[in-house]
Scaffold this active site. Structure first.
Site, PDB file in Angstrom:
ATOM      1  CG  ASP A  30      -0.997  15.887  -2.703  1.00  0.00           C
ATOM      2  OD1 ASP A  30      -1.757  16.324  -3.607  1.00  0.00           O
ATOM      3  OD2 ASP A  30      -0.312  16.618  -1.988  1.00  0.00           O
ATOM      4  CG  ASP A  64       2.950   7.632   4.666  1.00  0.00           C
ATOM      5  OD1 ASP A  64       1.795   7.570   4.213  1.00  0.00           O
ATOM      6  OD2 ASP A  64       3.512   8.720   4.945  1.00  0.00           O
ATOM      7  CE  LYS A  84      -1.686  25.808  -8.846  1.00  0.00           C
ATOM      8  NZ  LYS A  84      -1.775  26.407  -7.516  1.00  0.00           N
ATOM      9  CG  ASP A 113     -10.866  12.646  -2.355  1.00  0.00           C
ATOM     10  OD1 ASP A 113      -9.718  12.147  -2.395  1.00  0.00           O
ATOM     11  OD2 ASP A 113     -11.068  13.840  -2.121  1.00  0.00           O
ATOM     12  CD  GLU A 166      -2.651   1.549   2.427  1.00  0.00           C
ATOM     13  OE1 GLU A 166      -2.432   0.885   3.452  1.00  0.00           O
ATOM     14  OE2 GLU A 166      -3.439   2.510   2.391  1.00  0.00           O
TER      15      GLU A 166
HETATM   16  C1  LIG Z   1      -3.928  11.734   2.042  1.00  0.00           C
HETATM   17  S1  LIG Z   1      -2.908  10.668   2.934  1.00  0.00           S
HETATM   18  C2  LIG Z   1      -3.726   9.103   2.705  1.00  0.00           C
HETATM   19  C3  LIG Z   1      -3.401   8.126   3.793  1.00  0.00           C
HETATM   20  C4  LIG Z   1      -4.119   6.766   3.674  1.00  0.00           C
HETATM   21  N1  LIG Z   1      -3.781   6.105   2.439  1.00  0.00           N
HETATM   22  C5  LIG Z   1      -5.613   6.913   3.789  1.00  0.00           C
HETATM   23  O1  LIG Z   1      -6.296   6.795   2.752  1.00  0.00           O
HETATM   24  O2  LIG Z   1      -6.109   7.132   4.883  1.00  0.00           O
HETATM   25  C6  LIG Z   1      -1.508  10.528   1.837  1.00  0.00           C
HETATM   26  C7  LIG Z   1      -0.299   9.850   2.496  1.00  0.00           C
HETATM   27  O3  LIG Z   1       0.698   9.698   1.486  1.00  0.00           O
HETATM   28  C8  LIG Z   1       1.971   9.984   2.064  1.00  0.00           C
HETATM   29  N2  LIG Z   1       2.845  10.425   0.958  1.00  0.00           N
HETATM   30  C9  LIG Z   1       2.585  11.401   0.062  1.00  0.00           C
HETATM   31  N3  LIG Z   1       3.592  11.496  -0.832  1.00  0.00           N
HETATM   32  C10 LIG Z   1       4.499  10.551  -0.492  1.00  0.00           C
HETATM   33  C11 LIG Z   1       5.749  10.144  -1.038  1.00  0.00           C
HETATM   34  N4  LIG Z   1       6.256  10.729  -2.124  1.00  0.00           N
HETATM   35  N5  LIG Z   1       6.409   9.131  -0.442  1.00  0.00           N
HETATM   36  C12 LIG Z   1       5.895   8.527   0.666  1.00  0.00           C
HETATM   37  N6  LIG Z   1       4.717   8.868   1.226  1.00  0.00           N
HETATM   38  C13 LIG Z   1       4.023   9.855   0.654  1.00  0.00           C
HETATM   39  C14 LIG Z   1       1.696  11.067   3.094  1.00  0.00           C
HETATM   40  O4  LIG Z   1       2.697  11.096   4.085  1.00  0.00           O
HETATM   41  C15 LIG Z   1       0.319  10.658   3.622  1.00  0.00           C
HETATM   42  O5  LIG Z   1       0.430   9.853   4.777  1.00  0.00           O
END
Ligand SMILES: C[S@@+](CC[C@H](N)C(=O)[O-])C[C@H]1O[C@@H](n2cnc3c(N)ncnc32)[C@H](O)[C@@H]1O
Length: 228
Positions: free
Chosen positions: A132, A83, A136, A166, A58
């Site tokens: 995320d 993460d 942009k 979403d 994941e």
């Molecule tokens: C919006 S949260 C979603 C968390 C989880 N998947 C959920 O749906 O509840 C996005 C997660 O992606 C991690 N993340 C974003 N860009 C990342 C990257 N380049 N490498 C590792 N983690 C990343 C962030 O730290 C964050 O915990």
């Protein structure tokens, strides 16, 4: 007025970082270590888990609730949540250790470096959950061709990639600008997962962010596709 005690918040984080070092199934490796020695379990995850069960990743797992839920549902698979945020991973590592879950691990790294942790064909399936959408910066989207090329290094031929988001923009981008031009095989796609009648793991468990979006009445989009 909400008063936030920053020093208490900092202490909590530091305590979590310290406890992270004690979890046998949470891996965090420095750049220097990676460059010098590589990652000790790359190509040997089966030795770490003590079996040859399929490995499911994941990406961007946050606190790891989804990884843990999938692992509970599928004890014949090994689940690894990835993460960059150590304080979030602490939650998943803590739960999996308290519950002595032998089929769960967590990896703290930037996903940009994910190919350094897995050998060719070592991973059977990838879940990308509520990343995320990077409105942009298309190159930073976890479903961009740049990232798919990284996943291809270690994902078994025919291994599925699941995207749950979403973000209608990220869903459309992935369908129209990534999957369509490359003719990737799409096994499932819906702009409203819970209205679609889709059954299976995609609806069986919700991520932390997904539950929040569902409470707000936002549709959840879903794609299951293959990149080989
Ligand atoms: C919006 S949260 C979603 C968390 C989880 N998947 C959920 O749906 O509840 C996005 C997660 O992606 C991690 N993340 C974003 N860009 C990342 C990257 N380049 N490498 C590792 N983690 C990343 C962030 O730290 C964050 O915990």
């Amino acid at each position: 007025m909400v008063v936030i005690n920053l020093s208490t918040m900092g202490k909590h984080k530091l305590a979590r970082f310290a406890e992270n070092l004690t979890f046998p199934n949470l891996f965090q490796v420095s750049f220097e270590q990676l460059e010098e020695k590589g990652f000790e379990w790359k190509g040997r995850w089966n030795v770490f888990f003590g079996n040859d069960n399929p490995i499911v990743l994941e990406l961007g797992c946050g606190k790891g609730e989804y990884t843990i839920a999938l692992a509970r549902e599928n004890s014949n698979r090994n689940h690894i949540g990835v993460d960059i945020k150590g304080a979030r991973l602490w939650r998943g590592a803590k739960t999996s250790n308290e519950e002595k879950m032998g089929n769960v691990a967590f990896l703290r790294t930037r996903i940009e470096m994910i190919d350094q942790f897995f050998a060719p064909d070592e991973v059977s399936e990838i879940w990308i959950t509520f990343p995320d959408p990077q409105p942009k910066k298309p190159m930073k989207r976890l479903t961009s061709e740049r990232f798919l090329s990284l996943y291809r290094h270690f994902l078994k031929s025919g291994g599925p990639v699941h995207l749950k988001t979403d973000s209608r923009e990220l869903y459309d981008y992935t369908m129209e600008e990534v999957i369509a031009p490359a003719h990737y095989e799409v096994e499932a796609t819906t702009a409203d997962l819970y209205a679609s009648g889709h059954s299976g793991m995609a609806t069986a468990v919700q991520t932390f962010y997904e539950s929040m979006f569902l409470k707000e009445g936002k549709p959840i989009t879903y794609i299951k596709f293959r990149i080989n």
